[in-house]
Design an enzyme around this catalytic site. Sequence first.
Site, short mmCIF file in Angstrom:
data_model
loop_
_atom_site.label_atom_id
_atom_site.label_comp_id
_atom_site.label_asym_id
_atom_site.label_seq_id
_atom_site.Cartn_x
_atom_site.Cartn_y
_atom_site.Cartn_z
N GLU A 1 67.38 -13.16 -76.12
CA GLU A 1 65.72 -13.78 -74.71
C GLU A 1 65.82 -12.33 -74.29
O GLU A 1 66.48 -12.74 -72.90
CB GLU A 1 65.85 -15.53 -74.59
CG GLU A 1 64.59 -15.51 -74.82
CD GLU A 1 63.61 -15.06 -73.52
OE1 GLU A 1 63.36 -13.61 -73.16
OE2 GLU A 1 63.78 -15.33 -72.83
N CYS B 1 59.17 -15.14 -68.42
CA CYS B 1 59.28 -14.03 -70.23
C CYS B 1 58.10 -13.93 -70.42
O CYS B 1 57.70 -12.83 -70.79
CB CYS B 1 60.80 -13.76 -70.37
SG CYS B 1 60.71 -15.88 -70.72
P1 NAD Z 1 69.20 -7.26 -65.06
O1 NAD Z 1 68.76 -6.57 -66.00
O2 NAD Z 1 70.16 -6.27 -63.99
O3 NAD Z 1 69.47 -7.96 -64.71
C1 NAD Z 1 68.84 -9.15 -65.56
C2 NAD Z 1 69.68 -10.76 -65.64
O4 NAD Z 1 71.05 -10.22 -66.25
C3 NAD Z 1 70.60 -10.94 -64.33
O5 NAD Z 1 70.35 -12.37 -64.34
C4 NAD Z 1 71.76 -9.98 -64.31
O6 NAD Z 1 72.98 -10.92 -63.77
C5 NAD Z 1 72.77 -10.19 -65.80
N1 NAD Z 1 73.14 -9.24 -65.53
C6 NAD Z 1 73.13 -7.66 -66.02
N2 NAD Z 1 74.08 -7.05 -66.26
C7 NAD Z 1 75.16 -8.06 -66.84
C8 NAD Z 1 75.93 -8.04 -67.88
N3 NAD Z 1 76.99 -6.40 -68.03
N4 NAD Z 1 76.44 -8.85 -68.68
C9 NAD Z 1 75.97 -9.89 -68.20
N5 NAD Z 1 74.45 -9.93 -67.79
C10 NAD Z 1 74.44 -9.18 -67.04
O7 NAD Z 1 67.54 -6.85 -63.64
P2 NAD Z 1 67.03 -7.73 -62.37
O8 NAD Z 1 66.85 -6.96 -61.69
O9 NAD Z 1 67.98 -8.97 -62.62
O10 NAD Z 1 66.21 -8.26 -63.42
C11 NAD Z 1 65.13 -6.89 -63.75
C12 NAD Z 1 64.40 -6.97 -65.12
O11 NAD Z 1 64.59 -7.87 -65.63
C13 NAD Z 1 63.25 -7.70 -64.89
O12 NAD Z 1 61.74 -6.76 -64.51
C14 NAD Z 1 62.71 -8.26 -65.92
O13 NAD Z 1 62.36 -7.17 -67.02
C15 NAD Z 1 64.45 -8.54 -66.96
N6 NAD Z 1 63.95 -10.16 -66.62
C16 NAD Z 1 64.08 -11.31 -67.60
C17 NAD Z 1 64.36 -12.38 -67.89
C18 NAD Z 1 63.76 -13.09 -68.68
O14 NAD Z 1 63.70 -14.25 -68.86
N7 NAD Z 1 63.90 -12.37 -69.87
C19 NAD Z 1 65.12 -12.96 -67.03
C20 NAD Z 1 65.26 -11.97 -65.28
C21 NAD Z 1 64.69 -10.64 -65.65
#
Ligand code: NAD
Length: 476
Positions: free
Chosen positions: A249, A283
């Site tokens: 997702e 999201c």
């Molecule tokens: P990010 O991509 O760094 O992290 C998103 C999530 O993924 C975090 O909870 C992080 O802990 C986890 N994550 C990161 N790298 C990982 C890995 N290698 N393995 C497992 N988990 C990992 O970004 P962010 O700064 O936290 O958020 C930025 C963008 O992410 C937002 O602008 C949004 O577009 C998207 N986002 C989407 C949702 C959603 O509900 N689909 C939720 C949060 C963020």
Amino acid sequence: MYEKLEMLIDGEWCAGSDGKSEPVINPANEETLGTLPHASRSDLDRALAAAQRAFLSWSATSAFDRSTILRKAAELMRERSDQIATTLTLEEGKAFAEARVEVLSSADITDWYAEEGKRAYGRIIPSRAPGMRQMVLKEPVGPVAAFTPWNFPAVTPIRKMAGALAAGCSCIIKPSEETPGTCIALARCFQDAGLPKGVLNVVFGVPAEVSERVIASPIIRKISFTGSIAVGKHLLKLAAEGLKRTTMELGGHSPVIVFDDVDVDQVVKVVVAGKYRNAGQVCVSPTRFFVQDSKYPAFVKAFATAAKALKVGSGMEAGVQMGPLANARRLDAMAEFVADARDHGAKIETGGDRIGNSGFFFEPTVISDVPDDARIMYDEPFGPLAPITRFKSFDEVVTRANSLEYGLASYAFTTSEKTASAISDKLQTGMVAVNGLTVSTPETPFGGVKHSGHGSEGGVEGLEAYLNTKFVSQAH
Ligand code: NAD
């Protein structure tokens, strides 16, 4: 008031074996709420071994007995909802009333899966040969690894935990390190409801290190992730190495199409409440507003007036409608989106700036006359920004709405039945809401298409995600 931060491994609440940790920050005042332990490699291996062991007994437990434990956990979530919601607001920032709804929804999701787990029906297929019985059986897929983000610290973990447990799977979950307390509190509900040890394990650490180790383990048979597209792609590659099933997702950039036959004030009331829920860090947040020509000026005016009137402040303060952003990264991102929109000739109707310099507060922002090549129109804003643009015809707006790689949710407002069905047929998203913003309930499938991911959570599809299909032919 805030949750005690611990990991759950093989039924024991514990700290990490190598003493590593990180602070958890309150986004409303930037103070440290607690210290979160990290799992060492050996802690992760212990969690994996526990999940493997527990899977054998949990998958053999009847769906009815599993359901009893899940329902008890749901009751505990309701009893503890004020406390859990306080933890959620402190670590994520959203208004307490929103946090409470999220915790109560988590209880509802758990109840729903508790019941649905009893309906993992197979089927009998008439055979071509006499004396032959052909059966389709549903079996739990195996130990599950789940990874969840910070924006819904209760609902995203619960969809995965309750789905997996109801199907008979064991689970290792790594919630966001930025909002860990809520998932810990939910896991305590499962433990206190009598969940056998090792069935659910909660770990934290450096996300990339945890996911690499856990996904590579042959014990794990299914990966479920909610988060960004970039991380989703990375985890899919890791899962591909072991040919593991996945549910992804990965966020969206939801168009909201407002046709000129609507009552503007009514629509604005609904979409403004939806836009600034959780400060837009959702999201399925409405993120690209397309308004048909004749209603455009009135819509922009009413939207800006309503956005300006919102009460912004600490989520724990009574009457607050929008809390801070969840982390400093979002503040920087908002400033960049606004500057880029300005550079592209868009008009800032209200907001556009950070509020104060303590806590991650940003103004509810409305931007009009936004051209399609401004970044905010093709990059998920994930914050309290509402870009509004105008359109002339049905075909034009369909093309523009479908022009991105995102395909999670979309919304349309019209009083014409004909337009309503035509637009829901044309929009390339996993979910469409017409004349409202409701796309997420326990009993309906939640998920996207295109780069927004694949698979559904909730609905019968949500249980199916944790089941394998086995065909048995039996000759008499
Ligand atoms: P990010 O991509 O760094 O992290 C998103 C999530 O993924 C975090 O909870 C992080 O802990 C986890 N994550 C990161 N790298 C990982 C890995 N290698 N393995 C497992 N988990 C990992 O970004 P962010 O700064 O936290 O958020 C930025 C963008 O992410 C937002 O602008 C949004 O577009 C998207 N986002 C989407 C949702 C959603 O509900 N689909 C939720 C949060 C963020």
